[in-house]
Design a protein around this motif. Structure first.
Motif, PDB file in Angstrom:
ATOM      1  N   SER A  86       0.813  -1.215   0.000  1.00  0.00           N
ATOM      2  CA  SER A  86       0.000   0.000   0.000  1.00  0.00           C
ATOM      3  C   SER A  86       0.855   1.276   0.000  1.00  0.00           C
ATOM      4  O   SER A  86       0.506   2.232  -0.676  1.00  0.00           O
ATOM      5  CB  SER A  86      -0.966  -0.001   1.183  1.00  0.00           C
ATOM      6  OG  SER A  86      -0.252  -0.132   2.375  1.00  0.00           O
TER       7      SER A  86
ATOM      8  N   VAL B  87      -7.749   3.566  14.663  1.00  0.00           N
ATOM      9  CA  VAL B  87      -6.508   2.991  14.117  1.00  0.00           C
ATOM     10  C   VAL B  87      -6.243   3.576  12.732  1.00  0.00           C
ATOM     11  O   VAL B  87      -5.109   3.884  12.365  1.00  0.00           O
ATOM     12  CB  VAL B  87      -6.621   1.457  14.032  1.00  0.00           C
ATOM     13  CG1 VAL B  87      -5.351   0.862  13.450  1.00  0.00           C
ATOM     14  CG2 VAL B  87      -6.892   0.874  15.402  1.00  0.00           C
TER      15      VAL B  87
ATOM     16  N   ILE C 165       0.524   8.545  10.055  1.00  0.00           N
ATOM     17  CA  ILE C 165       1.874   8.003   9.817  1.00  0.00           C
ATOM     18  C   ILE C 165       2.212   8.046   8.328  1.00  0.00           C
ATOM     19  O   ILE C 165       3.321   8.438   7.940  1.00  0.00           O
ATOM     20  CB  ILE C 165       1.984   6.557  10.360  1.00  0.00           C
ATOM     21  CG1 ILE C 165       1.936   6.573  11.884  1.00  0.00           C
ATOM     22  CG2 ILE C 165       3.278   5.913   9.879  1.00  0.00           C
ATOM     23  CD1 ILE C 165       2.037   5.215  12.517  1.00  0.00           C
TER      24      ILE C 165
ATOM     25  N   ALA D 122       2.988  11.567   7.273  1.00  0.00           N
ATOM     26  CA  ALA D 122       4.305  11.969   7.776  1.00  0.00           C
ATOM     27  C   ALA D 122       5.407  11.292   6.961  1.00  0.00           C
ATOM     28  O   ALA D 122       6.422  11.921   6.637  1.00  0.00           O
ATOM     29  CB  ALA D 122       4.436  11.617   9.256  1.00  0.00           C
TER      30      ALA D 122
ATOM     31  N   LEU E 122       4.713  13.320  16.764  1.00  0.00           N
ATOM     32  CA  LEU E 122       4.096  12.282  15.928  1.00  0.00           C
ATOM     33  C   LEU E 122       3.793  11.027  16.753  1.00  0.00           C
ATOM     34  O   LEU E 122       2.680  10.493  16.726  1.00  0.00           O
ATOM     35  CB  LEU E 122       5.052  11.959  14.773  1.00  0.00           C
ATOM     36  CG  LEU E 122       4.613  10.904  13.771  1.00  0.00           C
ATOM     37  CD1 LEU E 122       3.356  11.347  13.051  1.00  0.00           C
ATOM     38  CD2 LEU E 122       5.715  10.635  12.758  1.00  0.00           C
ATOM     39  N   VAL E 123       4.790  10.570  17.512  1.00  0.00           N
ATOM     40  CA  VAL E 123       4.615   9.340  18.291  1.00  0.00           C
ATOM     41  C   VAL E 123       3.521   9.520  19.341  1.00  0.00           C
ATOM     42  O   VAL E 123       2.670   8.646  19.515  1.00  0.00           O
ATOM     43  CB  VAL E 123       5.952   8.915  18.944  1.00  0.00           C
ATOM     44  CG1 VAL E 123       5.722   7.782  19.914  1.00  0.00           C
ATOM     45  CG2 VAL E 123       6.952   8.517  17.881  1.00  0.00           C
TER      46      VAL E 123
ATOM     47  N   VAL F 291       0.040   9.430  17.669  1.00  0.00           N
ATOM     48  CA  VAL F 291      -0.340   8.071  17.270  1.00  0.00           C
ATOM     49  C   VAL F 291      -0.644   7.228  18.504  1.00  0.00           C
ATOM     50  O   VAL F 291      -1.627   6.483  18.542  1.00  0.00           O
ATOM     51  CB  VAL F 291       0.784   7.424  16.424  1.00  0.00           C
ATOM     52  CG1 VAL F 291       0.473   5.977  16.146  1.00  0.00           C
ATOM     53  CG2 VAL F 291       0.956   8.175  15.128  1.00  0.00           C
ATOM     54  N   LEU F 292       0.170   7.396  19.548  1.00  0.00           N
ATOM     55  CA  LEU F 292      -0.051   6.686  20.801  1.00  0.00           C
ATOM     56  C   LEU F 292      -1.426   7.033  21.373  1.00  0.00           C
ATOM     57  O   LEU F 292      -2.178   6.154  21.806  1.00  0.00           O
ATOM     58  CB  LEU F 292       1.046   7.061  21.795  1.00  0.00           C
ATOM     59  CG  LEU F 292       1.101   6.272  23.093  1.00  0.00           C
ATOM     60  CD1 LEU F 292       1.516   4.854  22.801  1.00  0.00           C
ATOM     61  CD2 LEU F 292       2.072   6.911  24.077  1.00  0.00           C
TER      62      LEU F 292
ATOM     63  N   ASN G 209      -4.091   5.236  19.459  1.00  0.00           N
ATOM     64  CA  ASN G 209      -4.112   3.806  19.764  1.00  0.00           C
ATOM     65  C   ASN G 209      -4.744   3.551  21.127  1.00  0.00           C
ATOM     66  O   ASN G 209      -5.547   2.626  21.288  1.00  0.00           O
ATOM     67  CB  ASN G 209      -2.692   3.234  19.750  1.00  0.00           C
ATOM     68  CG  ASN G 209      -2.140   3.147  18.342  1.00  0.00           C
ATOM     69  OD1 ASN G 209      -2.902   3.157  17.378  1.00  0.00           O
ATOM     70  ND2 ASN G 209      -0.839   3.080  18.223  1.00  0.00           N
ATOM     71  N   LEU G 210      -4.362   4.355  22.126  1.00  0.00           N
ATOM     72  CA  LEU G 210      -4.932   4.196  23.463  1.00  0.00           C
ATOM     73  C   LEU G 210      -6.442   4.404  23.420  1.00  0.00           C
ATOM     74  O   LEU G 210      -7.211   3.648  24.009  1.00  0.00           O
ATOM     75  CB  LEU G 210      -4.295   5.200  24.435  1.00  0.00           C
ATOM     76  CG  LEU G 210      -2.853   4.916  24.840  1.00  0.00           C
ATOM     77  CD1 LEU G 210      -2.301   6.063  25.670  1.00  0.00           C
ATOM     78  CD2 LEU G 210      -2.776   3.617  25.625  1.00  0.00           C
TER      79      LEU G 210
ATOM     80  N   ASP H 266      -8.118   1.394  21.921  1.00  0.00           N
ATOM     81  CA  ASP H 266      -8.222   0.294  22.894  1.00  0.00           C
ATOM     82  C   ASP H 266      -9.365   0.536  23.864  1.00  0.00           C
ATOM     83  O   ASP H 266     -10.165  -0.357  24.157  1.00  0.00           O
ATOM     84  CB  ASP H 266      -6.915   0.173  23.688  1.00  0.00           C
ATOM     85  CG  ASP H 266      -5.850  -0.569  22.903  1.00  0.00           C
ATOM     86  OD1 ASP H 266      -6.195  -1.102  21.823  1.00  0.00           O
ATOM     87  OD2 ASP H 266      -4.695  -0.607  23.355  1.00  0.00           O
TER      88      ASP H 266
END
Lengths: 343, 282
Positions: free
Chosen positions: B127, B206, B213, B216, B256-257, B260-261, B264-265, B268
């Motif tokens: 992709s 997600v 990502i 970026a 960025l991290v 994204v974190l 994701n959290l 969840d």
């Protein structure tokens, strides 16, 4: 024996025989899927070429100096004066015979360039799959056996971080730490420039150069495999056959790593097909950062040099490679779980 | 779907990762909204001497890049790009994936066969490579990037929605709608779709993270919109000065991290809150 809830939906009590009926049907199904993938790539590429500024011949000519007569001749040759569907058909015919045209950037046919770069990417992707699956399974086992304890929590925290950090950021962190601060790892390239080493010494040199790229490509999938592996292991450990193995007095280590792990690996192997496809894409970033002469780096150069033939050639060959790898993974799946019948 | 009397937000706030994710995301959203207020001159303006380390000049807390642009301004304006691309690409791919997965699951038969083979094929093609080809050939702009990400990321949603439709269409309430003569479209949109919103919402978080990502990554490679300052652009610029001024890379990387974190959290937590049944399994 109860069927493992973690394995694929296609299950049967009858063991699969290699030489009887299902195999030809399976091969046929796989082939038709491969044809569909390539058809999609070809049609997609064709429309991209149509959307690009200028027509196919302008793109083909690229940066090379072609006279107007040569270009006119090419237009007739590629049938650009024909209706759209005929053009698509002609384009398809060329790609199916692996005729991707000429790459002005490398002054060589596209196929030659790709065949030369292909092994680097193959080594990178294959190592990443092996490393991430091994480490992911191992971490999954450790956290499943210690579910709820501090070590499980610690592993899941690390996984969360791995899961959120893009590969190129990890790559830069590695370079910063290992190459700039510590100065222990080579910063770029496939092997030391001008190396005369052969045999084992050469292999060690290449391994040192590939360590950081492979690690950077892996982290995200270590997190995914760890998560899936943990859940799968927890389910498998509840099954009767594991209790039987324990009751027979087999050592715990053997029960876990031989009996249970084989079943717990199944969902991981299922993921591997998707992973390979993603890694081939991710290789563009990693090969660019680490200066590896693979297909990803080639795609990157092709974009910036407007070498569209080369770019679409890389896309085609990459997709073809993923189809072949998926086929191999299916066979591997069958070896791991003989109950699986190929349909 | 709403089992308790508490609102979704209240239940999310009681979930530890939901709380952290939501707070982080609000912070990024605040940065995006406040970018014009705090840094009205934009991310491109030169505001100090080049290569200022963070803290060297109190007026420029995060320092400046190799050209003397304020990194904090880039961070604030970059959050706009990340969130906008992430949200828009997610909306588009959810729309495509829901239509394809819905048709597939509702009608079954040859329609299902054709659409699922197509989905399989799409998932086989690398992709990110397709995204690069699309953006590289058509030309980099925010719209191209959003469309490219949507084109390559719908299959995941299509599979999910198909599975939900396959499950729901056998339920009695759907059967009874058929019997009273409700049209297919009405059943799909008013009966089945509302019942599979929960997994779609979870998957969307997600999807937004992945889209951020990919944007970026494209900008890092130099394929971002040349008129938009993105975190990926900052990362790409900083890379050249990695040896001497690693903060130029570290600052956008951290942003960025963390974003994204956060997503994701949140995903969840949404999963736990919206699908309480799944919680017992893990």
């Amino acid at each position: 024996m109860s069927a493992s809830p973690t394995s694929a939906t296609r299950q049967t009590a009858v063991p699969f025989h290699f030489l009887s009926g299902p195999l030809p049907r399976y091969v046929l199904r796989r082939l038709s899927q491969a044809v569909l993938v390539l058809l999609l790539v070809i049609v997609g590429s064709f429309f991209l070429l149509k959307m690009a500024p200028g027509d196919l011949v302008d793109v083909l000519a690229g940066n090379s100096d072609m006279t107007a007569e040569q270009m006119a001749a090419l237009r007739t040759q590629y049938g650009l004066d024909q209706p759209l569907l005929v053009q698509l058909f002609l384009y398809m015919k060329r790609l199916v015979t692996l005729d991707f045209g000429y790459s002005p950037l490398n002054a060589a046919p596209v196929l030659d360039v790709i065949m030369q770069r292909w092994p680097v990417t193959a080594i990178l992707v294959a190592s990443s799959v092996v490393v991430s699956m091994t480490l992911g399974a191992l971490l999954g086992v450790v956290s499943a056996r210690n579910a709820g304890k501090p070590i499980d929590l610690a592993i899941s925290m690390v996984m969360l971080l791995f899961y959120a950090t893009p590969s190129f950021v990890i790559a830069i962190c590695f370079i910063l730490f290992f190459s700039v601060f510590l100065g222990v790892m080579p910063i770029a390239g496939f092997a030391t420039v001008g190396t005369q080493a052969t045999g084992l010494a050469y292999a060690w040199d290449v391994a040192k150069h590939l360590a950081m790229p492979v690690a950077a490509l892996c982290t995200f999938y270590i997190a995914i495999y760890g998560r899936i592996g943990r859940a799968a292991m927890l389910e498998v450990l509840k099954l009767d056959y594991v209790r039987t193995a324990r009751a027979k007095g087999i050592s715990e280590r053997r029960v876990i790593y031989v009996h249970a792990l084989r079943n717990a690996m199944l969902p991981l192997v299922t993921m591997a097909g998707l992973q390979v496809s993603a890694l081939v894409g991710g290789a563009v970033l990693i090969e660019t950062i680490f200066g590896l002469p693979g297909m990803g780096r080639t795609a990157f150069d092709a974009v910036f040099e407007r070498d569209t033939n080369l770019l679409l050639g890389v896309l085609f060959i990459s997709s073809l490679s993923v189809v072949v790898v998926n086929f191999i993974i299916d066979l591997l799946y069958m070896v791991l779980d003989p109950r699986v019948e190929l349909t | 779907m709403n089992s308790g009397s508490q609102s979704l937000i209240a239940r999310l706030l009681r979930h530890p990762s939901g709380l952290v994710g939501l707070l982080l995301l609000l912070l990024v959203l605040g940065m995006a909204l406040g970018a014009g207020y705090f840094y009205p001159s934009g991310p491109w303006s030169l505001s100090g001497s080049p290569r200022l380390w963070p803290g060297q000049n109190p007026a420029l807390p995060l320092g400046t890049d190799s050209l003397g642009r304020d990194l904090a301004a880039g961070l604030f304006h970059g959050s706009r790009v990340s969130l906008a691309v992430g949200a828009a690409a997610a909306i588009f791919s959810v729309a495509i994936g829901t239509i394809i997965g819905g048709l597939s699951g509702y009608y079954g038969g040859w329609i299902d066969d054709v659409l699922m083979r197509l989905t399989d094929a799409m998932q086989t093609i690398p992709s990110f490579l397709s995204a690069i080809a699309i953006v590289g050939i058509v030309g980099p702009s925010l719209v191209t990037i959003i469309v490219a990400i949507a084109i390559v990321s719908w299959p995941m949603i299509a599979r999910l929605v198909r599975a939900e439709f396959l499950r729901l269409r056998t339920y009695d309430f759907v059967q009874s709608c058929r019997i009273i003569g409700m049209s297919d479209l009405r059943i799909i949109f008013t009966q089945i779709l509302p019942n599979c919103l929960a997994p779609i919402i979870v998957a969307s978080s997600v999807l937004v993270a992945t889209a951020i990502i990919v944007e970026a990554s494209l900008s890092f490679l130099g394929l971002g919109d040349p008129n938009a300052m993105s975190w990926g652009t900052m990362l790409g610029n900083g890379r050249a000065a990695l040896r001497t001024a690693w903060y130029m890379t570290a600052i956008p990387a951290a942003a960025l991290v963390l974003t994204v974190l956060a997503l994701n959290l949140l995903g969840d937590a949404l999963n736990d809150v919206l699908n309480p049944r799944l919680k017992e399994r893990s």
